[in-house]
Design a protein around this motif. Structure first.
Motif, PDB file in Angstrom:
ATOM      1  N   ARG A   1     -13.639  84.739  33.906  1.00 18.99           N
ATOM      2  CA  ARG A   1     -13.588  83.137  34.578  1.00 18.99           C
ATOM      3  C   ARG A   1     -14.275  83.622  35.588  1.00 18.99           C
TER       4      ARG A   1
ATOM      5  N   ILE B   1      -8.597  82.027  29.644  1.00 19.08           N
ATOM      6  CA  ILE B   1     -10.183  82.191  29.163  1.00 19.08           C
ATOM      7  C   ILE B   1      -9.431  83.953  30.808  1.00 19.08           C
TER       8      ILE B   1
ATOM      9  N   THR C   1     -17.484  78.299  26.777  1.00 20.05           N
ATOM     10  CA  THR C   1     -16.802  79.136  27.399  1.00 20.05           C
ATOM     11  C   THR C   1     -16.134  78.610  29.596  1.00 20.05           C
TER      12      THR C   1
ATOM     13  N   HIS D   1     -10.207  86.812  32.564  1.00 15.34           N
ATOM     14  CA  HIS D   1      -9.704  87.058  34.428  1.00 15.34           C
ATOM     15  C   HIS D   1     -11.720  87.600  34.755  1.00 15.34           C
TER      16      HIS D   1
ATOM     17  N   VAL E   1     -13.651  76.811  31.784  1.00 20.82           N
ATOM     18  CA  VAL E   1     -13.254  77.010  32.633  1.00 20.82           C
ATOM     19  C   VAL E   1     -12.588  76.482  33.363  1.00 20.82           C
TER      20      VAL E   1
END
Length: 342
Positions: free
Chosen positions: A33, A28, A17, A30, A21
């Motif tokens: 992120r 991804i 992940t 908000h 990002v």
């Protein structure tokens, strides 16, 4: 050293992940992120350059070939190079500065090594030996300068031919009837360096069109050589009243050298320069001049290189029009003023 795994642990997400990002390869949420970016900021994480290069098949480096020669004015080259480095860094690229006079071998080395994604060439000659090699490669490239045959190339430069013409026009409009261009070192013209050759061509063509006497005199840039040259010009043609200088090493000295020969500037002789703006402003008197837009050239070169890397078409010649700013060093010659008064 902070790792991607450290960032993932801090943000409470998986390493993949974090990678998504940073790379932007997948959408991804908000909230996630924001957590990842906050963890990146808190830990001071910087993605490893080699890892990025392997993943993207790019080095994120732009090579810049700036041959440093004793007959060239280094500050203006370095101002352009510094702008390229600054703008490239803002866009996430590093700059590899190559200052040796490597010619086509340097282009071949950069293209074959994979050290750079693109190359910017400076000090371009009309018959530049690097151009055939550049055309043989698939390496994206931008020339700050313009060869005689720019087909399929991406070039950006000041319109030096128009700059030379603008200087001749200004002096002709003031009423000067005999003018000279004091240029760079003779070797610069022997190499057919683009900026010098194009300025000279524009200056002489426009002088002929305006019906005024014009001549060209290279100078090595030393005080002694400049003083000797001014003495010779005035001895051979005492009626010379207009001086165009494209030699940054002596531009600021020219009013002083003319005063030593009994020619006050601007009363007896006008001086027009093609030089960096700061140099024109620091001279006494301040010089009427066409500024060399070093920073603008650097910015445009980076933008064009990045456009090529993005797959956008960029080939063609982009010339920045010259802008002549009239200051204290030029006016109508005394003889013309007397004729007007009569």
């Amino acid at each position: 050293m902070v790792t991607l795994t450290d960032v993932a642990a801090r943000a409470g997400v998986s390493a993949s992940t974090v990678s998504y990002v940073i790379s932007g390869k997948r959408p991804i949420s908000h909230d996630t992120r924001d957590r990842v970016l906050q963890a990146v900021a808190d830990l001071g994480y910087h993605p490893h350059a080699s890892a990025r290069a392997l993943a993207s098949h790019r080095s994120n480096v732009i090579a810049m070939m700036v041959p440093l020669r004793t007959d060239m004015y280094t500050p203006i080259l370095m101002e352009t190079a510094l702008t390229v480095a600054t703008v490239a860094h803002e866009r996430g690229r590093d700059v590899l500065l190559l200052t040796g006079d490597e010619g086509s071998g340097g282009v071949r080395r950069v293209a074959a090594s994979g050290l750079a994604d693109a190359v910017i060439l400076m000090d371009v000659e009309l018959d530049d030996a690097r151009i055939p090699t550049l055309r043989e490669t698939t390496l994206p490239s931008v020339l700050i300068g313009c060869p005689d045959s720019p087909a399929d190339l991406t070039c950006v430069d000041l319109d030096f031919a128009a700059a030379g013409a603008a200087c001749a026009d200004h002096l002709a409009d003031l009423g000067h009837r005999r003018i000279v261009l004091i240029g760079a070192d003779a070797e610069v013209y022997r190499r057919r360096t683009g900026f010098a050759a194009r300025t000279l061509g524009g200056f002489l063509r426009r002088s002929r069109q305006r019906g005024i006497a014009a001549s060209h005199h290279p100078c090595d840039g030393s005080f002694a050589a400049a003083a000797q040259l001014i003495g010779r010009i005035l001895a051979e043609h005492p009626d010379t009243s207009g001086f165009v200088v494209q030699n940054e090493s002596i531009a600021g000295l020219l009013p002083h050298l003319l005063r030593q020969r009994g020619k006050a500037v601007p009363e007896d002789a006008s001086v027009v320069a093609i030089c960096p703006e700061q140099l024109a402003l620091q001279a006494v008197p301040q010089l009427t001049a066409v500024a060399v837009p070093a920073q603008e050239l650097g910015r445009r070169a980076v933008a064009l290189a990045l456009a090529q890397l993005a797959g956008l078409p960029t080939s063609g010649v982009s010339l920045i029009p010259p802008h002549l700013v009239v200051r204290q060093s030029s006016q109508r010659p005394c003889t013309a003023l007397r004729r007007t008064a009569a």
